[in-house]
Design a protein around this motif. Structure first.
Motif, PDB file in Angstrom:
ATOM      1  N   TYR A   1       1.073  -1.346  -0.420  1.00 58.34           N
ATOM      2  CA  TYR A   1      -0.699  -0.133   0.126  1.00 58.34           C
ATOM      3  C   TYR A   1       0.889   0.980   0.150  1.00 58.34           C
ATOM      4  N   GLN A   2       2.449   1.294  -0.278  1.00 60.49           N
ATOM      5  CA  GLN A   2       2.983   2.454  -0.298  1.00 60.49           C
ATOM      6  C   GLN A   2       3.130   3.191  -1.699  1.00 60.49           C
ATOM      7  N   ILE A   3       2.236   4.351  -1.386  1.00 60.15           N
ATOM      8  CA  ILE A   3       2.822   5.416  -2.292  1.00 60.15           C
ATOM      9  C   ILE A   3       3.568   5.408  -3.257  1.00 60.15           C
ATOM     10  N   ARG A   4       4.744   5.783  -4.153  1.00 56.99           N
ATOM     11  CA  ARG A   4       5.469   5.085  -5.052  1.00 56.99           C
ATOM     12  C   ARG A   4       5.678   6.770  -5.953  1.00 56.99           C
ATOM     13  N   ASP A   5       4.505   6.917  -6.780  1.00 56.43           N
ATOM     14  CA  ASP A   5       4.442   8.166  -7.384  1.00 56.43           C
ATOM     15  C   ASP A   5       3.838   8.799  -8.215  1.00 56.43           C
ATOM     16  N   VAL A   6       3.649  10.756  -8.410  1.00 57.74           N
ATOM     17  CA  VAL A   6       2.551  11.349  -8.197  1.00 57.74           C
ATOM     18  C   VAL A   6       1.263  10.926  -8.279  1.00 57.74           C
TER      19      VAL A   6
ATOM     20  N   GLU B   1      -0.180   8.511  -8.132  1.00 56.70           N
ATOM     21  CA  GLU B   1      -0.974   7.463  -6.949  1.00 56.70           C
ATOM     22  C   GLU B   1      -1.328   8.606  -5.521  1.00 56.70           C
ATOM     23  N   LEU B   2      -0.504   9.277  -5.559  1.00 52.38           N
ATOM     24  CA  LEU B   2      -0.309  10.011  -4.526  1.00 52.38           C
ATOM     25  C   LEU B   2      -1.746  11.125  -5.212  1.00 52.38           C
ATOM     26  N   GLU B   3      -1.872  11.505  -6.086  1.00 51.10           N
ATOM     27  CA  GLU B   3      -3.462  12.408  -6.649  1.00 51.10           C
ATOM     28  C   GLU B   3      -4.114  11.369  -6.557  1.00 51.10           C
ATOM     29  N   ALA B   4      -4.642  10.442  -6.707  1.00 49.48           N
ATOM     30  CA  ALA B   4      -5.527   9.747  -6.813  1.00 49.48           C
ATOM     31  C   ALA B   4      -6.147   9.594  -5.062  1.00 49.48           C
ATOM     32  N   ALA B   5      -5.126   9.905  -4.189  1.00 47.32           N
ATOM     33  CA  ALA B   5      -5.110  10.016  -2.568  1.00 47.32           C
ATOM     34  C   ALA B   5      -6.385  11.028  -2.800  1.00 47.32           C
ATOM     35  N   THR B   6      -5.427  12.035  -2.835  1.00 42.40           N
ATOM     36  CA  THR B   6      -5.554  12.940  -1.937  1.00 42.40           C
ATOM     37  C   THR B   6      -6.494  13.477  -3.046  1.00 42.40           C
TER      38      THR B   6
END
Length: 208
Positions: A5-10, A12-17
């Motif tokens: 569940y580690q976020i590894r790139d932008v 994936e980050l933007e998908a979460a936030t």
């Protein structure tokens, strides 16, 4: 820790936030405006982030009566230094890596002011005297060339209930005082109380 569940790139980050809309991006500017300067005048506390040569991060609070951080004629900042623990971790970081980040807070203001820039250390005696408190000049000051700044929305402070005394914990025993007592080897209640009293003496008699 499950690396699945580690976020590894932008992406994936933007998908979460989510992604900021253009209005939010546009509030990040390169110079302090009049309302930001007014915020600094109302602020008695700023958190100062610095990094060392290896990228290690340190954050230190600096506090004094509201308006203690000065804005010069060029729109840059001067932060006075008072007597402290003499570790000078942040100052050592500035000497090897001048990058700096600031968060200003002000009583009853839910928003904060964020500033990024380049810092240098100075000891101009005229400026140190201008920054005197209780008749004692500042030890030195940090000059910050402002490169990026914006008012941060107040959701974090709203969630924290920071300015709502009715939500504050009622205990008056200092966690920092208890930690200091453990460092010096205090064990009994009497020794812990004596350590706490020494700390209070420092706060009362040696602020400047």
């Amino acid at each position: 820790m499950d690396e699945q569940y580690q976020i590894r790139d932008v992406a994936e980050l933007e998908a979460a936030t989510g992604t900021p809309n253009p209005f939010v991006r546009s509030k990040i500017v390169t110079r302090l405006d009049e309302l930001m300067i007014e915020f600094i005048r109302k602020s008695p506390l700023v958190f100062v982030a610095t990094t060392d040569a290896d990228g290690g991060v340190d954050v230190s609070p600096k506090g004094d009566p509201a308006g203690f951080v000065r804005v010069d004629d060029c729109g840059n900042l001067r932060i006075p230094e008072r007597p402290g623990n003499q570790l000078t971790i942040g100052f050592r970081n500035i000497l090897c890596n001048g990058r700096i980040g600031l968060i200003f807070v002000a009583p009853n203001q839910r928003e904060t002011l964020r500033v990024k820039g380049c810092a240098t250390l100075h000891k101009d005696p005229d400026v140190l005297r201008e920054m005197a408190m209780n008749g004692k000049p500042a030890l030195l000051y940090t000059h910050v060339r402002v490169e990026e700044c914006f008012i941060h929305c107040g959701k974090a402070l709203v969630r924290s209930h920071l300015w709502q005394p009715e939500n504050w914990e009622t205990t008056h025993r200092s966690i920092g005082g208890l930690q200091l007592a453990s460092v010096v080897g205090a064990r009994s209640d009497e020794e812990i109380d004596a350590s706490a009293k020494r700390l209070e003496t420092q706060y009362r008699d040696h602020l400047y």
